[in-house]
Design a protein around this motif. Structure first.
Motif, PDB file in Angstrom:
ATOM      1  N   GLY A 165       5.782 -49.388  57.960  1.00 27.27           N
ATOM      2  CA  GLY A 165       5.295 -50.753  58.140  1.00 27.27           C
ATOM      3  C   GLY A 165       5.697 -51.748  57.067  1.00 27.27           C
ATOM      4  O   GLY A 165       5.281 -52.886  57.111  1.00 27.27           O
ATOM      5  N   PRO A 194       8.317 -54.365  55.361  1.00 25.09           N
ATOM      6  CA  PRO A 194       9.359 -55.161  56.018  1.00 25.09           C
ATOM      7  C   PRO A 194      10.756 -54.584  55.791  1.00 25.09           C
ATOM      8  O   PRO A 194      11.023 -53.959  54.775  1.00 25.09           O
ATOM      9  N   PHE A 253       9.780 -55.982  61.341  1.00 25.73           N
ATOM     10  CA  PHE A 253       9.243 -54.636  61.126  1.00 25.73           C
ATOM     11  C   PHE A 253       9.712 -53.724  62.261  1.00 25.73           C
ATOM     12  O   PHE A 253       8.939 -53.389  63.156  1.00 25.73           O
ATOM     13  N   ALA A 273       6.114 -62.407  55.435  1.00 31.09           N
ATOM     14  CA  ALA A 273       5.471 -61.623  56.496  1.00 31.09           C
ATOM     15  C   ALA A 273       4.853 -60.364  55.907  1.00 31.09           C
ATOM     16  O   ALA A 273       5.473 -59.697  55.066  1.00 31.09           O
ATOM     17  N   ARG A 308       2.327 -56.816  56.894  1.00 28.31           N
ATOM     18  CA  ARG A 308       1.452 -56.016  57.750  1.00 28.31           C
ATOM     19  C   ARG A 308       0.148 -55.844  56.988  1.00 28.31           C
ATOM     20  O   ARG A 308       0.167 -55.481  55.800  1.00 28.31           O
ATOM     21  N   SER A 310      -2.025 -55.286  62.671  1.00 25.99           N
ATOM     22  CA  SER A 310      -2.142 -56.726  62.449  1.00 25.99           C
ATOM     23  C   SER A 310      -1.194 -57.187  61.351  1.00 25.99           C
ATOM     24  O   SER A 310      -0.869 -56.424  60.427  1.00 25.99           O
ATOM     25  N   PHE A 311      -0.768 -58.423  61.496  1.00 29.00           N
ATOM     26  CA  PHE A 311       0.246 -59.010  60.611  1.00 29.00           C
ATOM     27  C   PHE A 311      -0.146 -60.441  60.273  1.00 29.00           C
ATOM     28  O   PHE A 311      -0.870 -61.082  61.037  1.00 29.00           O
ATOM     29  N   SER A 363      -2.046 -59.958  66.155  1.00 34.25           N
ATOM     30  CA  SER A 363      -2.505 -58.585  66.325  1.00 34.25           C
ATOM     31  C   SER A 363      -2.092 -58.033  67.676  1.00 34.25           C
ATOM     32  O   SER A 363      -1.771 -58.789  68.605  1.00 34.25           O
ATOM     33  N   ILE A 376       7.906 -59.939  65.058  1.00 33.56           N
ATOM     34  CA  ILE A 376       7.406 -58.736  64.373  1.00 33.56           C
ATOM     35  C   ILE A 376       8.394 -57.585  64.532  1.00 33.56           C
ATOM     36  O   ILE A 376       8.699 -56.872  63.578  1.00 33.56           O
TER      37      ILE A 376
END
Ligand SMILES: *[C@@H]1O[C@H](CO)[C@@H](O)[C@H](O)[C@H]1NC(C)=O
Ligand SMILES: *[C@@H]1O[C@H](CO)[C@@H](O)[C@H](O)[C@H]1NC(C)=O
Ligand SMILES: *[C@@H]1O[C@H](CO)[C@@H](O)[C@H](O)[C@H]1NC(C)=O
Ligand SMILES: *[C@@H]1O[C@H](CO)[C@@H](O)[C@H](O)[C@H]1NC(C)=O
Ligand SMILES: *[C@@H]1O[C@H](CO)[C@@H](O)[C@H](O)[C@H]1NC(C)=O
Ligand SMILES: *[C@@H]1O[C@H](CO)[C@@H](O)[C@H](O)[C@H]1NC(C)=O
Ligand SMILES: *[C@@H]1O[C@H](CO)[C@@H](O)[C@H](O)[C@H]1NC(C)=O
Length: 297
Positions: free
Chosen positions: A280, A282, A139, A236, A238, A180-181, A175, A135
């Motif tokens: 948030g 990418p 991000f 991916a 968010r 959370s993703f 999370s 993550i």
């Protein structure tokens, strides 16, 4: 009674086939999180065509503002939260419906032919370390620490009606704190002549995403090389909050700059991109100006 030369030949052929099958079973796609019996996954859907399994989540998962403490892993390649879905008739996103849906590959999957669907939750260990690292790479600026991960994997599953093909994909829910993703990871995916939908959708479709081309089953094999974060086979997102609501970013240009002059436009785009990634999106986000018009300051 001895074997005739022809049946000896057949036996040899069969043993070569089973050898190559075993070799294949050992190579998991590079983007996949640990899965299957080796990782200690739970397998609840193993024989039925249409089936669903409920998972009580160890940590609440926030999906576009709604908090869930359970999810259903539905055999047809998607997750729902309020109720199970045996739906093999795929609807294109945005549905504008009453359910949140996370669909790594919603289509008519049939594990009674071949394939394994398995899942596992984690609240400590290497998988959390891996999620934290991933993550923060995808991000940056969020200083994220994963405290919970759910991995659900469709390993070499068959499609309904076309036995013999194998398709592998995975969805990872992550999370930590208020964030959370989700990751959608793809291995080799076969063409299907059924409808397909990959992406996510929400209640009333206030936020949704469709992996480009995924309603058309003939482009599905390309998923293994596709990405929104420059990692082949991984998408991916968010998902705790609707970033679609970002309708403007305020930027102050402290000196007059001629945007038509080479270099200036790139600088402005880069700053804008950084601002959006901080909120948030990418880091692979690409921005382009469609038209440049000369105006007086
Ligand atoms: C799923 O399987 C596990 C064991 O692998 C079992 O403990 C659990 O009760 C099953 N859950 C459901 C919903 O069948
Ligand atoms: C799903 O499979 C389990 C056993 O694996 C079975 O008990 C259950 O009835 C099935 N559910 C549906 C909706 O087919
Ligand atoms: C899950 O959430 C529902 C309502 O949001 C609540 O009634 C239920 O007690 C919760 N279950 C657990 C195990 O936390
Ligand atoms: C979505 O559904 C609602 C009814 O639930 C309807 O009022 C609205 O017009 C629909 N929106 C779109 C974009 O179809
Ligand atoms: C979805 O739309 C319906 C009908 O327009 C509305 O009653 C409902 O409150 C909306 N739900 C959410 C979560 O926005
Ligand atoms: C699906 O994709 C194939 C190849 O890219 C194309 O020939 C076909 O027209 C597409 N079908 C639809 C319904 O978009
Ligand atoms: C994906 O990329 C690899 C490496 O470039 C290539 O060998 C393979 O054929 C590609 N697969 C598809 C389905 O495009």
């Amino acid at each position: 009674m001895g074997l005739s030369p022809v049946s000896q030949y057949l036996l040899m052929f069969i043993s070569v086939l089973s050898l190559s099958r075993e070799t294949k079973a050992q190579t998991a796609p590079a983007v996949f999180y640990p899965f299957g019996s080796v990782a200690g996954d739970t397998v609840n859907i193993s024989v039925e065509d249409e089936n669903s399994t409920r998972i009580d989540l160890w940590r609440p998962f926030v999906f576009f503002g709604r908090t869930y403490n359970k999810t259903y892993v539905n055999s047809n390649g998607h997750l729902t939260f309020n109720q199970p879905s045996l739906e093999f008739y795929v609807k294109g996103f945005p549905i504008n419906g009453s359910e949140d849906i996370i669909a790594p590959l919603w289509t008519d999957v049939d594990v009674s032919v071949n394939g394994i669907i398995s899942y596992q939750q984690y609240s400590n260990g290497n998988v959390l370390t891996q999620a934290t690292r991933d993550i923060n790479q995808h991000f940056p600026y969020l200083s994220f620490t994963a405290t919970w991960v759910l991995v659900a994997t469709w390993d070499r599953v068959a499609y309904y009606y076309h036995s013999g093909t194998e398709t592998s994909f995975q969805v990872v829910l992550i999370s930590g704190g208020d964030l959370s993703f989700i990751f959608m990871n793809y291995g080799d995916c076969a063409v299907t002549y059924n409808a397909v939908q990959a992406g996510y959708d929400t209640v009333n479709s206030t936020a949704y995403f469709v992996i480009p081309g995924s309603i058309n089953g003939s482009v599905i094999p390309n998923l293994v090389n596709s990405s929104n974060i420059n990692v082949a086979g991984r998408w991916a997102f968010r998902v705790d909050t609707a970033l679609d609501n970002v309708i403007g970013v305020q930027m102050r240009v402290t000196s007059f700059s001629d945007l038509t002059e080479s270099g200036n436009i790139e600088t402005v785009l880069e700053k804008l991109q950084q601002e959006l990634v901080k909120s948030g999106l990418p880091s692979s986000l690409k921005l382009n100006f469609r038209r440049i018009k000369k105006t007086r300051p």
